[in-house]
Motif scaffolding. Structure first.
Motif, PDB file in Angstrom:
ATOM      1  N   ILE A 115      10.853  -1.702   7.270  1.00 17.17           N
ATOM      2  CA  ILE A 115      11.511  -0.399   6.364  1.00 17.17           C
ATOM      3  C   ILE A 115      10.600   0.552   6.516  1.00 17.17           C
ATOM      4  O   ILE A 115       9.449   0.569   5.912  1.00 17.17           O
ATOM      5  CB  ILE A 115      11.756  -1.187   5.312  1.00 17.17           C
ATOM      6  CG1 ILE A 115      12.767  -2.413   5.132  1.00 17.17           C
ATOM      7  CG2 ILE A 115      12.721  -0.156   4.304  1.00 17.17           C
ATOM      8  CD1 ILE A 115      14.065  -2.043   6.063  1.00 17.17           C
ATOM      9  N   VAL A 116      10.918   1.895   6.621  1.00 19.36           N
ATOM     10  CA  VAL A 116      10.414   3.160   6.401  1.00 19.36           C
ATOM     11  C   VAL A 116      11.179   3.824   5.364  1.00 19.36           C
ATOM     12  O   VAL A 116      12.450   4.209   5.617  1.00 19.36           O
ATOM     13  CB  VAL A 116      10.352   3.921   7.901  1.00 19.36           C
ATOM     14  CG1 VAL A 116       9.695   5.244   7.566  1.00 19.36           C
ATOM     15  CG2 VAL A 116       9.456   3.048   8.778  1.00 19.36           C
ATOM     16  N   VAL A 117      10.570   4.154   4.214  1.00 19.45           N
ATOM     17  CA  VAL A 117      11.231   4.992   3.328  1.00 19.45           C
ATOM     18  C   VAL A 117      10.873   6.534   3.373  1.00 19.45           C
ATOM     19  O   VAL A 117       9.566   6.706   3.007  1.00 19.45           O
ATOM     20  CB  VAL A 117      10.970   4.472   1.759  1.00 19.45           C
ATOM     21  CG1 VAL A 117      11.749   5.175   0.934  1.00 19.45           C
ATOM     22  CG2 VAL A 117      11.306   2.884   1.845  1.00 19.45           C
ATOM     23  N   VAL A 131       6.883  -2.738   4.547  1.00 16.39           N
ATOM     24  CA  VAL A 131       7.583  -1.325   3.975  1.00 16.39           C
ATOM     25  C   VAL A 131       6.548  -0.415   4.166  1.00 16.39           C
ATOM     26  O   VAL A 131       5.165  -0.579   3.815  1.00 16.39           O
ATOM     27  CB  VAL A 131       7.714  -1.812   2.465  1.00 16.39           C
ATOM     28  CG1 VAL A 131       8.419  -0.434   1.905  1.00 16.39           C
ATOM     29  CG2 VAL A 131       8.829  -2.883   2.339  1.00 16.39           C
ATOM     30  N   TYR A 132       6.889   0.711   4.805  1.00 16.77           N
ATOM     31  CA  TYR A 132       6.143   1.911   4.666  1.00 16.77           C
ATOM     32  C   TYR A 132       6.763   3.128   3.919  1.00 16.77           C
ATOM     33  O   TYR A 132       7.812   3.328   4.184  1.00 16.77           O
ATOM     34  CB  TYR A 132       5.891   2.422   6.284  1.00 16.77           C
ATOM     35  CG  TYR A 132       4.936   1.208   7.005  1.00 16.77           C
ATOM     36  CD1 TYR A 132       3.632   1.424   7.389  1.00 16.77           C
ATOM     37  CD2 TYR A 132       5.973   0.250   7.857  1.00 16.77           C
ATOM     38  CE1 TYR A 132       2.864   0.268   7.883  1.00 16.77           C
ATOM     39  CE2 TYR A 132       5.060  -0.547   8.477  1.00 16.77           C
ATOM     40  CZ  TYR A 132       3.813  -0.695   8.585  1.00 16.77           C
ATOM     41  OH  TYR A 132       3.188  -1.485   9.255  1.00 16.77           O
ATOM     42  N   LEU A 133       5.847   3.612   3.524  1.00 13.82           N
ATOM     43  CA  LEU A 133       6.421   5.289   2.570  1.00 13.82           C
ATOM     44  C   LEU A 133       6.052   6.300   3.179  1.00 13.82           C
ATOM     45  O   LEU A 133       4.882   6.446   3.508  1.00 13.82           O
ATOM     46  CB  LEU A 133       5.878   4.714   0.914  1.00 13.82           C
ATOM     47  CG  LEU A 133       6.305   3.668   0.184  1.00 13.82           C
ATOM     48  CD1 LEU A 133       5.916   3.864  -1.253  1.00 13.82           C
ATOM     49  CD2 LEU A 133       8.012   3.164   0.438  1.00 13.82           C
ATOM     50  N   LEU A 134       6.868   7.279   3.222  1.00 10.69           N
ATOM     51  CA  LEU A 134       6.491   8.283   3.650  1.00 10.69           C
ATOM     52  C   LEU A 134       6.843   9.700   2.729  1.00 10.69           C
ATOM     53  O   LEU A 134       7.816   9.501   2.211  1.00 10.69           O
ATOM     54  CB  LEU A 134       7.319   8.853   4.961  1.00 10.69           C
ATOM     55  CG  LEU A 134       6.991   7.763   6.169  1.00 10.69           C
ATOM     56  CD1 LEU A 134       8.107   8.294   7.339  1.00 10.69           C
ATOM     57  CD2 LEU A 134       5.638   7.663   6.701  1.00 10.69           C
ATOM     58  N   SER A 135       5.768  10.545   2.492  1.00  4.79           N
ATOM     59  CA  SER A 135       6.115  11.773   1.658  1.00  4.79           C
ATOM     60  C   SER A 135       5.264  12.756   1.970  1.00  4.79           C
ATOM     61  O   SER A 135       3.858  12.590   1.836  1.00  4.79           O
ATOM     62  CB  SER A 135       6.100  11.130   0.141  1.00  4.79           C
ATOM     63  OG  SER A 135       6.280  12.286  -0.921  1.00  4.79           O
ATOM     64  N   GLY A 136       5.511  13.960   2.075  1.00  2.00           N
ATOM     65  CA  GLY A 136       5.025  15.156   2.185  1.00  2.00           C
ATOM     66  C   GLY A 136       4.721  15.710   0.923  1.00  2.00           C
ATOM     67  O   GLY A 136       4.212  16.851   0.504  1.00  2.00           O
TER      68      GLY A 136
END
Length: 199
Positions: A75-77, A104-109
């Motif tokens: 899962i990539v959020v 689970v991987y979280l992405l945020s810039g």
């Protein structure tokens, strides 16, 4: 299987990124819960597919899809900083992810604005420290509060961090931080354009 959960506005960007890899399929799950469930179950053994779904649609899907999918999927959020209130639709989605999915991987810039945002991210990633058990225990260790006054009302507001080094140590095994300089080569050249509007 990779399932990307993102804002709907990011679907086209994820499609473009996915199709840039040879042999990888892209499937947008934006066709209603019943049809989306069937598409997931049809592709449950396809290890060369990226599925893309919105936050609220994902929350509804978790009630109907095959439990085998929970064990197989990554899962990539995307835009994970949106997870703020656990009682909202986005929050219910995040709670589901934390309960059922192991990878689970979280992405945020977007920079984290308040300590409590780190608490929400940590809950999704199952950070196993006593400070992340409850929001109260997290606040006691990491959040600085100030008392504010507005007319006759008095309230307490989170305004900053404390014990930052300890928080960084807890998050380090779970995060990769990239600076603008490190990803700069992947960013398109800036273009400035003047557009004249009629009065």
């Amino acid at each position: 299987i990779m399932l990307v959960v993102s804002p709907n506005i990011a679907f086209s960007a994820w499609e473009e990124e996915t199709l840039g890899f040879n042999g990888i399929e892209y499937l947008c799950l934006n066709k209603g819960t019943y049809i989306n469930t069937g598409l997931i179950n049809e592709n449950i053994n396809n290890d060369k597919i990226v599925m893309n779904v919105g936050y609220s649609a994902f929350w509804r899907l978790t009630k109907t899809i095959n439990r085998k999918f929970f064990n197989q999927a990554i899962i990539v959020v995307d835009e994970s900083q949106r997870v703020k209130n656990w009682s909202s639709k986005v929050g219910r989605f995040a709670k589901t992810v934390s309960l059922f999915f192991d990878r689970v991987y979280l992405l945020s810039g977007t920079p984290i604005a308040t300590p409590r945002d780190w608490f929400n991210q940590g809950k999704i990633l199952r950070i196993d420290n006593p400070e992340f058990k409850t929001l109260t225990s997290f606040d006691d260790k990491f959040t600085i509060f100030e008392t504010r006054h507005m007319g006759f009302k008095t309230f307490i507001e989170p305004v900053g961090f404390k014990n930052v080094e300890l928080l960084e140590q807890m998050l380090k095994p779970k995060q990769i931080r990239l600076t603008t300089k490190e990803v700069g080569l992947q960013l398109p050249e800036q273009i400035f354009q003047d557009i004249k509007l009629k009065p």
